[in-house]
Motif scaffolding. Sequence first.
Motif, PDB file in Angstrom:
ATOM      1  N   ALA A  75     -64.681 105.472   6.933  1.00 39.62           N
ATOM      2  CA  ALA A  75     -64.663 104.144   6.809  1.00 39.62           C
ATOM      3  C   ALA A  75     -64.744 103.064   5.831  1.00 39.62           C
ATOM      4  O   ALA A  75     -64.637 103.236   4.321  1.00 39.62           O
ATOM      5  N   ILE A  76     -64.072 101.831   6.082  1.00 45.22           N
ATOM      6  CA  ILE A  76     -64.132 100.664   4.961  1.00 45.22           C
ATOM      7  C   ILE A  76     -65.403 100.185   5.420  1.00 45.22           C
ATOM      8  O   ILE A  76     -66.219  99.807   6.193  1.00 45.22           O
ATOM      9  N   GLU A  77     -66.363 100.029   4.075  1.00 43.36           N
ATOM     10  CA  GLU A  77     -67.502 100.004   3.980  1.00 43.36           C
ATOM     11  C   GLU A  77     -67.716  98.752   2.637  1.00 43.36           C
ATOM     12  O   GLU A  77     -66.629  99.173   1.670  1.00 43.36           O
ATOM     13  N   MET A  78     -67.910  97.798   3.167  1.00 43.85           N
ATOM     14  CA  MET A  78     -67.726  96.365   1.736  1.00 43.85           C
ATOM     15  C   MET A  78     -69.490  95.643   2.215  1.00 43.85           C
ATOM     16  O   MET A  78     -69.823  95.233   3.243  1.00 43.85           O
ATOM     17  N   HIS A  79     -69.233  95.277   1.290  1.00 44.44           N
ATOM     18  CA  HIS A  79     -71.113  94.310   0.970  1.00 44.44           C
ATOM     19  C   HIS A  79     -70.461  93.783  -0.594  1.00 44.44           C
ATOM     20  O   HIS A  79     -69.546  94.392  -1.250  1.00 44.44           O
ATOM     21  N   THR A  80     -71.048  92.921  -0.483  1.00 49.74           N
ATOM     22  CA  THR A  80     -70.908  91.836  -1.588  1.00 49.74           C
ATOM     23  C   THR A  80     -71.903  91.003  -1.820  1.00 49.74           C
ATOM     24  O   THR A  80     -72.954  90.380  -0.870  1.00 49.74           O
ATOM     25  N   ASP A  81     -72.499  90.270  -2.559  1.00 51.50           N
ATOM     26  CA  ASP A  81     -73.456  89.167  -3.410  1.00 51.50           C
ATOM     27  C   ASP A  81     -72.868  87.840  -3.161  1.00 51.50           C
ATOM     28  O   ASP A  81     -73.658  86.669  -3.602  1.00 51.50           O
ATOM     29  N   VAL A  82     -71.209  87.400  -3.155  1.00 55.57           N
ATOM     30  CA  VAL A  82     -71.197  86.180  -3.234  1.00 55.57           C
ATOM     31  C   VAL A  82     -69.990  86.251  -2.129  1.00 55.57           C
ATOM     32  O   VAL A  82     -69.493  86.738  -1.376  1.00 55.57           O
ATOM     33  N   ASP A  83     -69.950  84.746  -1.298  1.00 53.37           N
ATOM     34  CA  ASP A  83     -68.803  84.496  -0.675  1.00 53.37           C
ATOM     35  C   ASP A  83     -67.665  84.971  -1.178  1.00 53.37           C
ATOM     36  O   ASP A  83     -67.286  84.594  -2.149  1.00 53.37           O
ATOM     37  N   SER A  84     -67.181  85.952  -0.334  1.00 56.52           N
ATOM     38  CA  SER A  84     -65.468  86.893  -0.450  1.00 56.52           C
ATOM     39  C   SER A  84     -64.713  87.039   0.784  1.00 56.52           C
ATOM     40  O   SER A  84     -65.117  86.600   1.427  1.00 56.52           O
ATOM     41  N   GLY A  85     -63.825  87.521   0.075  1.00 63.26           N
ATOM     42  CA  GLY A  85     -62.278  87.724   1.134  1.00 63.26           C
ATOM     43  C   GLY A  85     -61.285  88.841   0.449  1.00 63.26           C
ATOM     44  O   GLY A  85     -61.116  88.728  -0.872  1.00 63.26           O
ATOM     45  N   ALA A  86     -60.973  89.587   1.565  1.00 64.62           N
ATOM     46  CA  ALA A  86     -59.496  90.154   1.083  1.00 64.62           C
ATOM     47  C   ALA A  86     -58.644  90.805   2.263  1.00 64.62           C
ATOM     48  O   ALA A  86     -59.655  89.947   3.616  1.00 64.62           O
ATOM     49  N   LEU A  87     -57.956  90.718   2.268  1.00 62.50           N
ATOM     50  CA  LEU A  87     -56.837  91.391   3.311  1.00 62.50           C
ATOM     51  C   LEU A  87     -56.237  92.663   2.952  1.00 62.50           C
ATOM     52  O   LEU A  87     -56.704  93.434   1.476  1.00 62.50           O
ATOM     53  N   ILE A  88     -56.900  92.970   4.787  1.00 62.02           N
ATOM     54  CA  ILE A  88     -56.642  94.342   4.681  1.00 62.02           C
ATOM     55  C   ILE A  88     -55.252  94.654   5.015  1.00 62.02           C
ATOM     56  O   ILE A  88     -55.133  94.112   6.288  1.00 62.02           O
ATOM     57  N   PHE A  89     -54.732  95.843   4.801  1.00 59.29           N
ATOM     58  CA  PHE A  89     -53.683  96.338   5.700  1.00 59.29           C
ATOM     59  C   PHE A  89     -53.234  97.583   5.661  1.00 59.29           C
ATOM     60  O   PHE A  89     -53.878  98.568   5.161  1.00 59.29           O
ATOM     61  N   SER A  90     -52.956  98.284   6.799  1.00 62.32           N
ATOM     62  CA  SER A  90     -52.792  99.053   7.512  1.00 62.32           C
ATOM     63  C   SER A  90     -51.043  99.926   7.587  1.00 62.32           C
ATOM     64  O   SER A  90     -50.482  99.030   8.022  1.00 62.32           O
ATOM     65  N   GLY A  91     -50.671 101.169   7.485  1.00 60.98           N
ATOM     66  CA  GLY A  91     -49.714 101.047   8.180  1.00 60.98           C
ATOM     67  C   GLY A  91     -48.698 102.630   8.163  1.00 60.98           C
ATOM     68  O   GLY A  91     -49.751 103.807   7.870  1.00 60.98           O
ATOM     69  N   THR A  92     -47.536 103.108   8.357  1.00 60.77           N
ATOM     70  CA  THR A  92     -47.008 103.944   8.888  1.00 60.77           C
ATOM     71  C   THR A  92     -46.105 104.668   7.594  1.00 60.77           C
ATOM     72  O   THR A  92     -44.990 103.558   8.062  1.00 60.77           O
ATOM     73  N   PRO A  93     -46.346 105.139   6.830  1.00 67.60           N
ATOM     74  CA  PRO A  93     -45.229 105.695   5.798  1.00 67.60           C
ATOM     75  C   PRO A  93     -43.591 105.614   6.164  1.00 67.60           C
ATOM     76  O   PRO A  93     -43.958 106.408   7.213  1.00 67.60           O
ATOM     77  N   LEU A  94     -42.954 105.351   5.497  1.00 66.93           N
ATOM     78  CA  LEU A  94     -41.635 105.752   6.212  1.00 66.93           C
ATOM     79  C   LEU A  94     -40.763 106.573   6.112  1.00 66.93           C
ATOM     80  O   LEU A  94     -40.370 107.408   6.191  1.00 66.93           O
ATOM     81  N   ARG A  95     -41.010 106.925   4.235  1.00 65.33           N
ATOM     82  CA  ARG A  95     -41.165 108.222   3.470  1.00 65.33           C
ATOM     83  C   ARG A  95     -39.952 107.736   3.517  1.00 65.33           C
ATOM     84  O   ARG A  95     -38.678 108.579   3.685  1.00 65.33           O
ATOM     85  N   GLU A  96     -38.722 107.208   3.314  1.00 63.12           N
ATOM     86  CA  GLU A  96     -37.558 106.244   2.991  1.00 63.12           C
ATOM     87  C   GLU A  96     -37.088 106.875   1.858  1.00 63.12           C
ATOM     88  O   GLU A  96     -37.430 105.522   1.133  1.00 63.12           O
ATOM     89  N   PRO A  97     -35.212 106.650   1.933  1.00 66.42           N
ATOM     90  CA  PRO A  97     -35.047 106.317   0.274  1.00 66.42           C
ATOM     91  C   PRO A  97     -35.214 104.527   0.097  1.00 66.42           C
ATOM     92  O   PRO A  97     -35.139 103.947   1.249  1.00 66.42           O
ATOM     93  N   VAL A  98     -35.207 103.528  -1.064  1.00 64.79           N
ATOM     94  CA  VAL A  98     -35.827 102.160  -1.440  1.00 64.79           C
ATOM     95  C   VAL A  98     -35.054 102.565  -2.415  1.00 64.79           C
ATOM     96  O   VAL A  98     -35.070 102.169  -3.490  1.00 64.79           O
ATOM     97  N   ALA A  99     -33.811 101.197  -2.288  1.00 67.98           N
ATOM     98  CA  ALA A  99     -33.088 100.803  -3.319  1.00 67.98           C
ATOM     99  C   ALA A  99     -33.118  99.093  -3.091  1.00 67.98           C
ATOM    100  O   ALA A  99     -32.917  98.298  -1.312  1.00 67.98           O
TER     101      ALA A  99
END
Length: 276
Positions: free
Chosen positions: A222-246
């Motif tokens: 699990a993502i467990e987050m805590h902070t002492d100051v006002d904060s923000g983050a983007l969270i990303f999730s996905g399914t890898p393609l595992r294909e060649p990248v050009a």
Amino acid sequence: MKVISELLSHATRDGDGVNISRVADFRGRMFDPFLMIDELKSDEESDFIGGFPPHPHRGIETFTYIIKGGFEHKDQMGNRKVISGGDVQWMSTGFGVIHSEMPVADNEGMHGFQIWVNMAAADKLRPARYQDSVATGLPVLENTSGASLKVLAGNWVLADQSAASPVGPLASDAAVADIRLSAGGTARIERTQYEKLFVYIHTGSINGYSAGQALLLDPQQAIEMHTDVDSGALIFSGTPLREPVAHMGPFVMNTQEELHQAVRDYQAGRFGAIDL
């Protein structure tokens, strides 16, 4: 949460001299199916006023999220829309698009992201698609511990609440959310159904990590987050393609020959043109 690896964004320029911070993975080794995260964050107009004049793309999905400020989007499909604070825009470029994103003048400064998601080889030449959240807005989930989560793409759960973005679906089950924590706030999020999971901190600090850091996470914890100051983050999730990248500039395909064909098609006018 278990941090597998860390990456610090680096300063660069794109478009007409726009200053950005970038995290990129054009080899598909770290963030697959995500390719790039560009963050534009400045109160100085000179850092972004040049904007992004007309340019092409093929083989990727571009996902734009604006926190403050705004851009006017135009493309060859006839879409023309101002994307401002709190909204997202998604283009599944497929065979090809030509678009521009020019800043809307105001006194707020600018803070936003453009995210590139790779497309599967079988989809890279399909017709382009476009959506934004201007008319619908985006759902926000909250807990009682000082956290709120804006659902940008995909399906998300926070504190037994769930919501889905009206935009998409993105390629490769890609999902993006913006989590905000007030000082002393905490949050717990599980994404065990995804193989790829990472966060990019854009404001303040979270779990001792600072703004501008990307953290690749173990999705089985699990993502467990805590902070002492006002904060923000983007969270990303996905399914890898595992294909060649050009990769070459605005084009992402699977082979060098496909890149050369993209250039030929663009130069021959097969992407169309923006009606200015």
